[in-house]
Scaffold this motif. Structure first.
Motif, PDB file in Angstrom:
ATOM      1  N   LEU A 342      56.744 -64.136  -3.764  1.00  0.00           N
ATOM      2  CA  LEU A 342      56.845 -62.831  -4.417  1.00  0.00           C
ATOM      3  C   LEU A 342      56.559 -62.943  -5.912  1.00  0.00           C
ATOM      4  CD1 LEU A 342      60.052 -61.346  -2.728  1.00  0.00           C
ATOM      5  CD2 LEU A 342      57.739 -60.439  -2.555  1.00  0.00           C
ATOM      6  N   ALA A 343      57.123 -63.968  -6.520  1.00  0.00           N
ATOM      7  CA  ALA A 343      56.983 -64.114  -7.967  1.00  0.00           C
ATOM      8  C   ALA A 343      55.545 -64.378  -8.377  1.00  0.00           C
ATOM      9  CB  ALA A 343      57.882 -65.240  -8.468  1.00  0.00           C
ATOM     10  N   GLU A 344      54.784 -65.004  -7.514  1.00  0.00           N
ATOM     11  CA  GLU A 344      53.412 -65.375  -7.867  1.00  0.00           C
ATOM     12  C   GLU A 344      52.398 -64.351  -7.347  1.00  0.00           C
ATOM     13  OE1 GLU A 344      52.662 -69.405  -6.800  1.00  0.00           O
ATOM     14  OE2 GLU A 344      54.335 -70.182  -7.994  1.00  0.00           O
ATOM     15  N   ARG A 345      52.762 -63.072  -7.438  1.00  0.00           N
ATOM     16  CA  ARG A 345      51.846 -61.991  -7.065  1.00  0.00           C
ATOM     17  C   ARG A 345      51.417 -61.205  -8.294  1.00  0.00           C
ATOM     18  NH1 ARG A 345      54.737 -59.409  -1.662  1.00  0.00           N
ATOM     19  NH2 ARG A 345      54.562 -61.243  -0.304  1.00  0.00           N
ATOM     20  N   GLY A 346      51.118 -61.908  -9.352  1.00  0.00           N
ATOM     21  CA  GLY A 346      50.643 -61.244 -10.557  1.00  0.00           C
ATOM     22  C   GLY A 346      49.197 -60.795 -10.414  1.00  0.00           C
ATOM     23  N   PHE A 347      48.848 -59.726 -11.111  1.00  0.00           N
ATOM     24  CA  PHE A 347      47.474 -59.214 -11.084  1.00  0.00           C
ATOM     25  C   PHE A 347      47.008 -58.979 -12.516  1.00  0.00           C
ATOM     26  CE2 PHE A 347      50.492 -55.755 -10.568  1.00  0.00           C
ATOM     27  CZ  PHE A 347      50.132 -54.879 -11.581  1.00  0.00           C
ATOM     28  N   THR A 348      45.711 -58.963 -12.723  1.00  0.00           N
ATOM     29  CA  THR A 348      45.157 -58.830 -14.070  1.00  0.00           C
ATOM     30  C   THR A 348      45.020 -57.361 -14.463  1.00  0.00           C
ATOM     31  OG1 THR A 348      42.882 -58.820 -13.256  1.00  0.00           O
ATOM     32  CG2 THR A 348      43.854 -60.973 -13.792  1.00  0.00           C
ATOM     33  N   LEU A 349      44.925 -57.145 -15.775  1.00  0.00           N
ATOM     34  CA  LEU A 349      44.671 -55.789 -16.270  1.00  0.00           C
ATOM     35  C   LEU A 349      43.316 -55.281 -15.794  1.00  0.00           C
ATOM     36  CD1 LEU A 349      45.991 -55.888 -19.943  1.00  0.00           C
ATOM     37  CD2 LEU A 349      46.875 -54.539 -18.052  1.00  0.00           C
ATOM     38  N   GLU A 350      42.379 -56.186 -15.668  1.00  0.00           N
ATOM     39  CA  GLU A 350      41.051 -55.792 -15.191  1.00  0.00           C
ATOM     40  C   GLU A 350      41.140 -55.176 -13.799  1.00  0.00           C
ATOM     41  OE1 GLU A 350      36.616 -57.798 -15.059  1.00  0.00           O
ATOM     42  OE2 GLU A 350      38.348 -59.030 -14.496  1.00  0.00           O
ATOM     43  N   SER A 351      41.911 -55.810 -12.914  1.00  0.00           N
ATOM     44  CA  SER A 351      42.047 -55.269 -11.559  1.00  0.00           C
ATOM     45  C   SER A 351      42.854 -53.977 -11.561  1.00  0.00           C
ATOM     46  CB  SER A 351      42.704 -56.309 -10.652  1.00  0.00           C
ATOM     47  OG  SER A 351      44.035 -56.586 -11.070  1.00  0.00           O
ATOM     48  N   LEU A 352      43.837 -53.860 -12.448  1.00  0.00           N
ATOM     49  CA  LEU A 352      44.640 -52.636 -12.527  1.00  0.00           C
ATOM     50  C   LEU A 352      43.777 -51.454 -12.970  1.00  0.00           C
ATOM     51  CD1 LEU A 352      47.360 -51.131 -12.482  1.00  0.00           C
ATOM     52  CD2 LEU A 352      47.721 -51.905 -14.840  1.00  0.00           C
ATOM     53  N   LEU A 353      42.958 -51.657 -14.000  1.00  0.00           N
ATOM     54  CA  LEU A 353      42.102 -50.570 -14.480  1.00  0.00           C
ATOM     55  C   LEU A 353      41.015 -50.234 -13.468  1.00  0.00           C
ATOM     56  CD1 LEU A 353      41.792 -51.480 -18.264  1.00  0.00           C
ATOM     57  CD2 LEU A 353      43.142 -49.653 -17.216  1.00  0.00           C
ATOM     58  N   SER A 354      40.550 -51.242 -12.738  1.00  0.00           N
ATOM     59  CA  SER A 354      39.579 -50.973 -11.678  1.00  0.00           C
ATOM     60  C   SER A 354      40.190 -50.066 -10.613  1.00  0.00           C
ATOM     61  CB  SER A 354      39.114 -52.291 -11.057  1.00  0.00           C
ATOM     62  OG  SER A 354      38.258 -52.059  -9.964  1.00  0.00           O
ATOM     63  N   PHE A 355      41.453 -50.318 -10.270  1.00  0.00           N
ATOM     64  CA  PHE A 355      42.158 -49.453  -9.318  1.00  0.00           C
ATOM     65  C   PHE A 355      42.331 -48.053  -9.900  1.00  0.00           C
ATOM     66  CE2 PHE A 355      46.286 -47.570  -8.253  1.00  0.00           C
ATOM     67  CZ  PHE A 355      46.162 -47.407  -6.878  1.00  0.00           C
ATOM     68  N   TYR A 356      42.712 -47.986 -11.170  1.00  0.00           N
ATOM     69  CA  TYR A 356      43.000 -46.685 -11.790  1.00  0.00           C
ATOM     70  C   TYR A 356      41.744 -45.817 -11.871  1.00  0.00           C
ATOM     71  CZ  TYR A 356      44.889 -43.220 -14.988  1.00  0.00           C
ATOM     72  OH  TYR A 356      45.305 -42.034 -15.552  1.00  0.00           O
ATOM     73  N   LYS A 357      40.605 -46.418 -12.193  1.00  0.00           N
ATOM     74  CA  LYS A 357      39.372 -45.637 -12.363  1.00  0.00           C
ATOM     75  C   LYS A 357      38.952 -44.931 -11.077  1.00  0.00           C
ATOM     76  CE  LYS A 357      36.799 -48.945 -14.012  1.00  0.00           C
ATOM     77  NZ  LYS A 357      35.598 -49.644 -14.556  1.00  0.00           N
ATOM     78  N   ARG A 358      39.327 -45.489  -9.946  1.00  0.00           N
ATOM     79  CA  ARG A 358      38.881 -44.911  -8.674  1.00  0.00           C
ATOM     80  C   ARG A 358      39.854 -43.878  -8.114  1.00  0.00           C
ATOM     81  NH1 ARG A 358      37.744 -49.496  -4.674  1.00  0.00           N
ATOM     82  NH2 ARG A 358      39.489 -50.513  -5.739  1.00  0.00           N
ATOM     83  N   LEU A 359      41.019 -43.726  -8.786  1.00  0.00           N
ATOM     84  CA  LEU A 359      41.932 -42.659  -8.379  1.00  0.00           C
ATOM     85  C   LEU A 359      41.269 -41.306  -8.628  1.00  0.00           C
ATOM     86  CD1 LEU A 359      45.413 -43.860  -9.719  1.00  0.00           C
ATOM     87  CD2 LEU A 359      44.843 -43.358  -7.337  1.00  0.00           C
ATOM     88  N   GLY A 360      41.299 -40.450  -7.622  1.00  0.00           N
ATOM     89  CA  GLY A 360      40.692 -39.129  -7.750  1.00  0.00           C
ATOM     90  C   GLY A 360      39.237 -39.085  -7.354  1.00  0.00           C
ATOM     91  N   THR A 361      38.620 -40.244  -7.161  1.00  0.00           N
ATOM     92  CA  THR A 361      37.206 -40.269  -6.746  1.00  0.00           C
ATOM     93  C   THR A 361      37.025 -40.978  -5.409  1.00  0.00           C
ATOM     94  OG1 THR A 361      36.867 -42.288  -8.045  1.00  0.00           O
ATOM     95  CG2 THR A 361      36.344 -40.184  -9.115  1.00  0.00           C
ATOM     96  N   ASP A 362      37.587 -42.166  -5.274  1.00  0.00           N
ATOM     97  CA  ASP A 362      37.439 -42.929  -4.029  1.00  0.00           C
ATOM     98  C   ASP A 362      38.642 -42.765  -3.105  1.00  0.00           C
ATOM     99  OD1 ASP A 362      35.088 -43.758  -5.090  1.00  0.00           O
ATOM    100  OD2 ASP A 362      35.741 -45.795  -5.565  1.00  0.00           O
ATOM    101  N   TYR A 363      39.800 -42.476  -3.648  1.00  0.00           N
ATOM    102  CA  TYR A 363      41.016 -42.274  -2.862  1.00  0.00           C
ATOM    103  C   TYR A 363      41.953 -41.363  -3.645  1.00  0.00           C
ATOM    104  CZ  TYR A 363      41.473 -46.592  -5.608  1.00  0.00           C
ATOM    105  OH  TYR A 363      41.398 -47.534  -6.601  1.00  0.00           O
ATOM    106  N   MET A 364      42.916 -40.792  -2.929  1.00  0.00           N
ATOM    107  CA  MET A 364      43.832 -39.801  -3.505  1.00  0.00           C
ATOM    108  C   MET A 364      43.027 -38.807  -4.353  1.00  0.00           C
ATOM    109  SD  MET A 364      47.422 -40.470  -5.537  1.00  0.00           S
ATOM    110  CE  MET A 364      48.574 -39.125  -5.815  1.00  0.00           C
ATOM    111  N   LEU A 365      42.151 -38.101  -3.668  1.00  0.00           N
ATOM    112  CA  LEU A 365      41.143 -37.277  -4.340  1.00  0.00           C
ATOM    113  C   LEU A 365      41.742 -36.170  -5.200  1.00  0.00           C
ATOM    114  CD1 LEU A 365      38.540 -36.973  -1.423  1.00  0.00           C
ATOM    115  CD2 LEU A 365      38.686 -38.685  -3.251  1.00  0.00           C
ATOM    116  N   HIS A 366      42.960 -35.762  -4.933  1.00  0.00           N
ATOM    117  CA  HIS A 366      43.578 -34.689  -5.717  1.00  0.00           C
ATOM    118  C   HIS A 366      44.435 -35.242  -6.862  1.00  0.00           C
ATOM    119  CE1 HIS A 366      46.647 -36.011  -2.912  1.00  0.00           C
ATOM    120  NE2 HIS A 366      47.573 -35.321  -3.579  1.00  0.00           N
ATOM    121  N   TYR A 367      44.257 -36.521  -7.208  1.00  0.00           N
ATOM    122  CA  TYR A 367      45.094 -37.156  -8.238  1.00  0.00           C
ATOM    123  C   TYR A 367      44.923 -36.458  -9.585  1.00  0.00           C
ATOM    124  CZ  TYR A 367      46.672 -40.538 -11.721  1.00  0.00           C
ATOM    125  OH  TYR A 367      47.295 -41.128 -12.785  1.00  0.00           O
ATOM    126  N   LYS A 368      46.062 -36.130 -10.204  1.00  0.00           N
ATOM    127  CA  LYS A 368      46.083 -35.553 -11.550  1.00  0.00           C
ATOM    128  C   LYS A 368      46.975 -36.435 -12.422  1.00  0.00           C
ATOM    129  CE  LYS A 368      45.267 -30.754 -10.205  1.00  0.00           C
ATOM    130  NZ  LYS A 368      43.923 -30.738 -10.809  1.00  0.00           N
TER     131      LYS A 368
END
Length: 525
Positions: A342-368
């Protein structure tokens, strides 16, 4: 600073001294004696040039080790001590090289020969004492890391007795040489003292090897329990093997060389041919120089620097033990392995922003971004996206290459998800508030990515429970009244993955211990 400049100046001066004298030992004799130096090379005697060339080879090796340690940039007290020990060994090698050269050309009766004889004796004693001190310094550091004794007190007493016996050797040798003959009692004293010396020095080595093996055994248990990764374990084993191997080589060469040299100087002195002196003095001295210099190199940490990794791993183990106590749950290896995973499940900011950019376009299309909370994103984006694998979405984001994070994030699932991401990015950029970052997330995520990339923080890793916990092992099938979508006012769909779930009331899970385990893991990392 002034101290750093003085240290650099001293290193430069010592480096030039080692280079100059080492080159002189190799270049000056052929230039001074020419072909006359090769007279007698057909005979393997102590007075032949072969003895000089053999000792000079050992001196060359000692000089190389000394120069390597001097070339280290920032040095610790231990590394400085190792450098001093290597320098002493090199001076000893220079002394006996000159002594051998003078013996080849001038015989053993010249005043200059006697001066180098005394110098070599002095540096021999100094280096003999310094190598065990270096070993005990390394073991002292391990004791501090582990928080438990490793036999350092016993080693100190053993080495004191051994040093006294070694000094007795030299006194007896000098006494017999000044007499011009070897009295019978000297033979008995040398034989007895040599045997006792060997026993004590081997005892010291045994204690030292045991001390080095103790943390390795502990680290092996930690590796089996999942506390440390393969790289840390491999580094620790590599370091341990080098140090133990170097120590054993140094001990064997020292014990054998002391006995053979004393035999050559005392018992074999009547041999006028000098062959016994070559066999029992020149060859052991060369091998002992190489073995001891190599041992100092391995003990210095200059070749392998993971001793900090080793010490940190041991310190983590000690901190965990203090935090977790003696609970039976903690002893369970599977529980430990899960905490580590569990402790070694860190993720990078690059992957976090990649996920964020696709909110509202690729998934959760109504995201505000100014409406939807973290809980909404978990229910309507993270859980559906991670359903095929059933693992924590951080694993998917990082394509299976998660790692121990640089920061552990606590947050409220009722807050805006955009603000959670903004707070994380603001932390990476060293900002005291996240309003500007929130604005960039709304208007220009690419510009934010550029800022993070230019600051070198885009690969910084974080741990967030929404991403780092496998939601399909807990909440994916349960919906509460607070989970209504704030835009549509409807309940999010439940997951039909059918995977086993673990909650606070599950027999194999204790949430308080799990949180404490994770906390101890991060605090001790």
């Amino acid at each position: 600073s002034m101290s750093q400049s003085q240290s650099s100046c001293l290193k430069a001066c010592l480096t030039m001294l080692v280079l100059a004298l080492s080159l002189a030992v190799w270049i000056w004799p052929p230039l001074a004696y020419g072909r006359a130096l090769l007279d007698g090379c057909a005979d393997l005697t102590f007075q032949s040039p072969w003895s000089y060339f053999l000792i000079a080879a050992g001196s060359f090796w000692a000089a190389g080790v000394t120069l390597l340690l001097l070339a280290r940039g920032r040095s610790s007290p231990h590394l400085r001590s190792a450098t001093g020990c290597a320098l002493t060994l090199w001076l000893y090698s220079i002394s006996i090289a000159c002594q051998t050269l003078l013996s080849c050309r001038l015989g053993n009766v010249s005043q200059v020969f006697q001066i180098f004889n005394y110098l070599s004796s002095f540096f021999s004693v100094a280096s003999f004492v310094w190598v065990p001190v270096l070993v005990m310094s390394r073991i002292s550091a391990l004791e501090a890391s582990m928080g438990q004794p490793l036999g350092l007190w016993e080693m100190r007493w053993v080495i004191v007795v051994t040093a006294v016996l070694y000094a007795l050797f030299l006194i007896v040798i000098v006494y017999s040489w000044r007499l011009g003959f070897v009295p019978l009692f000297v033979i008995y004293v040398v034989a007895s003292a040599d045997g006792v010396f060997s026993v004590f020095y081997l005892t010291f080595t045994g204690l030292a090897v045991r001390a080095f093996c103790t943390p390795l055994r502990l680290l092996k248990e930690m590796r089996n329990a999942g506390y440390i990764g393969k790289e840390t374990w491999a580094a620790a084993v590599s370091l341990g093997q080098l140090q133990i191997g170097g120590l054993l080589a140094s001990t064997i060469s020292t014990v054998l060389s002391v006995g053979s040299i004393h035999y050559g100087l005392v018992l074999a002195k009547p041999d006028e041919s000098g062959r016994n002196m070559f066999t029992f003095v020149a060859i052991p001295q060369c091998l002992d120089l190489i073995a001891n210099s190599t041992c100092v190199l391995f003990l210095s940490g200059a070749v392998h620097m993971p001793n900090a990794v080793l010490g940190n791993a041991l310190a983590r183990q000690r901190n965990r033990a203090a935090l977790l106590g003696n609970s039976e749950l903690v002893v369970d290896r599977k529980w430990h392995a899960k905490v580590s995973e569990l402790a070694e499940r860190g993720f990078t900011l690059e992957s976090l922003l990649s996920f964020y950019k696709r909110l509202g376009t690729d998934y959760m299309l109504h995201y505000k971004p100014d409406v939807h909370r973290t809980s909404d994103v978990v229910r309507q984006a993270i859980i559906p996206l991670s359903r095929p694998s059933g693992v924590a979405y951080a694993v998917t984001m990082m394509k299976g290459s998660c790692s121990l994070p640089d920061a552990f994030v606590t947050h409220n699932w009722g807050n805006l998800f955009r603000d959670l991401v903004a707070g994380i990015c603001a932390d990476a950029l060293g900002l005291s508030e996240y309003a500007l970052v929130s604005e960039l997330l709304d208007r220009d995520v690419v510009a934010l990515e550029s800022m993070l990339a230019n600051s070198g923080k885009i690969q910084k890793t974080y741990w967030v429970c929404a991403f780092s916990i496998a939601q399909h092992s807990c909440i994916c099938q349960t919906i509460s009244a607070s989970d209504l979508d704030p835009v549509h006012g409807t309940e999010p769909p439940t997951c039909d993955c059918g995977r086993p779930k673990c909650f606070n009331n599950s027999p194999e899970v204790d949430a308080s211990w799990l949180c404490l385990g994770l906390l101890s893991y991060f605090l001790s990392s």
